[in-house]
Write a protein that holds these residues in place. Sequence first.
Motif, mmCIF file in Angstrom:
data_model
loop_
_atom_site.group_PDB
_atom_site.id
_atom_site.type_symbol
_atom_site.label_atom_id
_atom_site.label_comp_id
_atom_site.label_asym_id
_atom_site.label_seq_id
_atom_site.Cartn_x
_atom_site.Cartn_y
_atom_site.Cartn_z
ATOM 1 N N PRO A 316 0.783 -1.164 -0.265
ATOM 2 C CA PRO A 316 -0.001 0.140 0.138
ATOM 3 C C PRO A 316 1.066 0.855 -0.060
ATOM 4 C CG PRO A 316 0.168 -1.097 2.248
ATOM 5 C CD PRO A 316 0.978 -1.664 1.387
ATOM 6 N N CYS A 317 0.866 1.926 -1.261
ATOM 7 C CA CYS A 317 1.831 3.022 -0.821
ATOM 8 C C CYS A 317 0.157 4.741 -0.985
ATOM 9 C CB CYS A 317 2.211 3.672 -2.314
ATOM 10 S SG CYS A 317 1.892 3.142 -4.431
ATOM 11 N N HIS A 318 -1.021 3.940 -1.450
ATOM 12 C CA HIS A 318 -1.950 5.492 -2.081
ATOM 13 C C HIS A 318 -1.107 6.775 -2.258
ATOM 14 C CE1 HIS A 318 -3.593 2.691 0.656
ATOM 15 N NE2 HIS A 318 -2.843 2.939 1.749
ATOM 16 N N THR A 319 -0.010 6.311 -3.274
ATOM 17 C CA THR A 319 0.096 7.700 -4.472
ATOM 18 C C THR A 319 -0.768 7.679 -5.494
ATOM 19 O OG1 THR A 319 1.879 6.175 -5.154
ATOM 20 C CG2 THR A 319 2.247 7.398 -3.217
ATOM 21 N N GLY A 320 -0.524 8.434 -6.476
ATOM 22 C CA GLY A 320 -0.752 9.101 -7.710
ATOM 23 C C GLY A 320 -0.568 7.982 -8.788
ATOM 24 N N ARG A 321 0.694 7.447 -8.435
ATOM 25 C CA ARG A 321 1.351 6.037 -9.375
ATOM 26 C C ARG A 321 0.621 4.869 -8.541
ATOM 27 N NH1 ARG A 321 7.299 5.131 -9.789
ATOM 28 N NH2 ARG A 321 7.401 6.705 -10.400
ATOM 29 N N ASP A 322 -0.023 4.145 -7.978
ATOM 30 C CA ASP A 322 -0.983 3.202 -6.622
ATOM 31 C C ASP A 322 -2.224 4.007 -7.826
ATOM 32 O OD1 ASP A 322 -0.126 1.521 -5.865
ATOM 33 O OD2 ASP A 322 -1.508 2.179 -4.114
ATOM 34 N N LEU A 323 -2.589 5.001 -7.982
ATOM 35 C CA LEU A 323 -4.054 4.918 -8.651
ATOM 36 C C LEU A 323 -3.375 4.549 -9.975
ATOM 37 C CD1 LEU A 323 -7.268 6.067 -7.630
ATOM 38 C CD2 LEU A 323 -6.154 8.269 -8.737
ATOM 39 N N ASP A 324 -3.300 4.985 -10.324
ATOM 40 C CA ASP A 324 -2.773 5.723 -12.006
ATOM 41 C C ASP A 324 -3.145 3.546 -12.534
ATOM 42 O OD1 ASP A 324 -2.447 7.977 -12.627
ATOM 43 O OD2 ASP A 324 -1.238 7.847 -12.717
ATOM 44 N N GLN A 325 -1.842 2.716 -11.571
ATOM 45 C CA GLN A 325 -1.660 1.545 -11.622
ATOM 46 C C GLN A 325 -3.293 0.832 -11.682
ATOM 47 O OE1 GLN A 325 0.852 -0.951 -8.571
ATOM 48 N NE2 GLN A 325 0.733 -2.139 -9.577
ATOM 49 N N ILE A 326 -4.049 1.005 -10.293
ATOM 50 C CA ILE A 326 -5.192 0.411 -10.316
ATOM 51 C C ILE A 326 -6.112 0.824 -11.275
ATOM 52 C CG2 ILE A 326 -7.395 0.395 -8.915
ATOM 53 C CD1 ILE A 326 -5.899 1.240 -6.592
ATOM 54 N N MET A 327 -6.247 1.727 -11.678
ATOM 55 C CA MET A 327 -7.015 1.910 -13.107
ATOM 56 C C MET A 327 -6.290 0.981 -14.276
ATOM 57 S SD MET A 327 -7.689 6.071 -12.994
ATOM 58 C CE MET A 327 -8.303 6.304 -14.393
ATOM 59 N N SER A 328 -5.130 0.961 -14.240
ATOM 60 C CA SER A 328 -4.469 0.344 -15.276
ATOM 61 C C SER A 328 -4.706 -0.778 -15.211
ATOM 62 C CB SER A 328 -3.244 0.771 -15.506
ATOM 63 O OG SER A 328 -2.332 0.292 -14.488
ATOM 64 N N GLU A 345 -7.405 2.238 9.306
ATOM 65 C CA GLU A 345 -7.010 3.062 8.226
ATOM 66 C C GLU A 345 -6.256 2.788 6.506
ATOM 67 O OE1 GLU A 345 -6.819 6.975 7.087
ATOM 68 O OE2 GLU A 345 -8.213 5.813 8.734
ATOM 69 N N GLU A 346 -5.711 1.786 7.032
ATOM 70 C CA GLU A 346 -5.319 1.459 5.453
ATOM 71 C C GLU A 346 -6.561 0.838 4.802
ATOM 72 O OE1 GLU A 346 -2.396 1.129 4.183
ATOM 73 O OE2 GLU A 346 -1.876 2.245 6.197
ATOM 74 N N ILE A 347 -7.229 0.317 5.191
ATOM 75 C CA ILE A 347 -8.556 0.133 4.178
ATOM 76 C C ILE A 347 -9.463 0.719 3.243
ATOM 77 C CG2 ILE A 347 -11.379 -0.623 4.769
ATOM 78 C CD1 ILE A 347 -8.523 -3.158 3.551
ATOM 79 N N ARG A 348 -9.348 2.407 4.528
ATOM 80 C CA ARG A 348 -10.171 3.516 4.074
ATOM 81 C C ARG A 348 -9.345 4.100 3.283
ATOM 82 N NH1 ARG A 348 -14.232 5.265 7.452
ATOM 83 N NH2 ARG A 348 -14.146 4.631 9.826
ATOM 84 N N LYS A 349 -8.229 4.040 3.553
ATOM 85 C CA LYS A 349 -7.498 4.390 1.756
ATOM 86 C C LYS A 349 -7.536 4.005 0.492
ATOM 87 C CE LYS A 349 -3.617 6.430 5.068
ATOM 88 N NZ LYS A 349 -2.223 6.070 5.455
ATOM 89 N N GLU A 356 -12.431 7.125 -6.225
ATOM 90 C CA GLU A 356 -10.874 8.126 -7.307
ATOM 91 C C GLU A 356 -11.750 7.483 -8.593
ATOM 92 O OE1 GLU A 356 -7.624 10.979 -7.063
ATOM 93 O OE2 GLU A 356 -8.292 10.377 -5.713
ATOM 94 N N SER A 357 -10.574 6.135 -9.002
ATOM 95 C CA SER A 357 -10.344 5.011 -10.186
ATOM 96 C C SER A 357 -11.805 5.395 -10.986
ATOM 97 C CB SER A 357 -9.948 4.034 -9.896
ATOM 98 O OG SER A 357 -10.850 3.267 -9.219
ATOM 99 N N ASN A 358 -13.672 5.399 -10.031
ATOM 100 C CA ASN A 358 -14.108 5.194 -10.617
ATOM 101 C C ASN A 358 -14.439 3.891 -10.929
ATOM 102 O OD1 ASN A 358 -15.120 7.888 -10.745
ATOM 103 N ND2 ASN A 358 -14.353 8.268 -12.632
ATOM 104 N N LEU A 359 -13.867 2.744 -10.731
ATOM 105 C CA LEU A 359 -13.979 1.626 -11.052
ATOM 106 C C LEU A 359 -15.664 1.133 -10.423
ATOM 107 C CD1 LEU A 359 -10.691 -0.052 -10.250
ATOM 108 C CD2 LEU A 359 -11.095 0.234 -12.970
ATOM 109 N N SER A 360 -16.139 1.694 -9.513
ATOM 110 C CA SER A 360 -17.267 0.795 -9.151
ATOM 111 C C SER A 360 -18.392 1.535 -9.767
ATOM 112 C CB SER A 360 -17.323 0.967 -7.808
ATOM 113 O OG SER A 360 -16.989 2.173 -7.346
ATOM 114 N N ILE A 361 -18.091 2.247 -10.626
ATOM 115 C CA ILE A 361 -18.870 3.042 -11.664
ATOM 116 C C ILE A 361 -20.069 1.983 -12.166
ATOM 117 C CG2 ILE A 361 -20.329 4.674 -13.223
ATOM 118 C CD1 ILE A 361 -18.120 6.598 -12.215
#
Length: 447
Positions: A316-328, A345-349, A356-361
Amino acid sequence: MEPRPAAPRPRLCDSLGADQTPSASTLNAARAEARPAGRRAPAVAAVLPAGGSGERMGVPTPKQFCPVLERPLISYTLQALERVCWIKDIVVAVTGENMEAMKGIIQKYQHQRISLVEAGVTRHRSIFNGLKALAGDQPDSKLSKPEVVIIHDAVRPFVEEDVLLKVVTAAKEYGAAGAIRPLVSTVISPSADGCLDHSLERARHRASEMPQAFLFDVIYEAYQQCSDYDLEFGTECLQLALKYGHIKAKLVEGSPDLWKVTYKRDLYAAESIIKERISQHICLVMDTKDENHVGHRLEEVLKDELNHVKVTSRLPCHTGRDLDQIMSEQCYSYVCVNVMTSDFEEIRKLVDMLEESNLSILYPVVVISVYFLDYKSVPFDQKMENLMQIREYAKEVKKRNILLCGLLIYYPQDEHKLQESLRQGATIIATLIKERNSGLVGQLLVA
């Protein structure tokens, strides 16, 4: 024609799994065939008639708007076409009474390149209205005439890009093309008194499916020449091209997933297919690098027990790069392994990043919070008080289409008992991910 909704924030194209994504060699070959050297690629649009009432479904809601995993069926079909970047425009014909509902679907699920027209009272009239919009016959039309038009059913959500490419390529060469499948049952003709008159040799005949594709001028001119009888009672577009344009359509072998949602039971089949496809990748978020720790043992067991599922892990790093990885990665299943702490707290993050990734839409995202706890180190009541936070938080994130539940594994144990607990934990994880049962949200399970 209704104006095209404003384009939403760009997002990555979605994928339902390897079985839905054709190989690079297949796509490249088809694209090369569709774009000969020195020639431009054909402009392609699609028309979806979506004005049916769904009488055979036996439910009050038209089948194209029936929910599958709480999302309208037509949204999945639009998604399948949107994923194909070379389809420039998608025209959907819906009834006036469903026009606002369709606009809401486009907005909620962030569909793009969609234009709406009012459906006719029959399938052929709906298609004709869509073609008119593309031809620019309506004064408020903002669409341009394509070279090739795809006609597809709003209730065939599993169409693949390689099939679309094949029918478009064939239509470019022959003027018309359609997907076919082998007949499942023998076709018979009854006599007037209800007795068998004759039967057809099944091996010599095929079922006509969708998608179909046409040179735009061929099919548009055919519709312009149609009789009222054709428009009222006809269903086969390829026959119109033959009857009025003298074009013999090229028939392309389709995939088994081209079936049409017709009956109520088909909705359950569609849901099962979608669940299966979005459950083929599990991402483990591990809060330790220690490969000897029991948390990594669970990863090994998951890989052994679920050898047909891709299992990846990361810190878990919770950075912008991490978000990009989730989306990709387009992964819809997450196992958050809390080895070093029971801190929530880690679950919340992670959940915040998923939102934020919109995957769950588009699909329900499963998040399983796994805790490995030494039952000797902290009083049981205190541990449970920390972990019971999951129940209330799960109710909150369920509104965002994120399904959160917990899994508790005690250690240390003797090797045999620990291995059995890990296998049981892997089974629970696999079941939660495959079923995506919202009724289990907030539950804390014990392996």
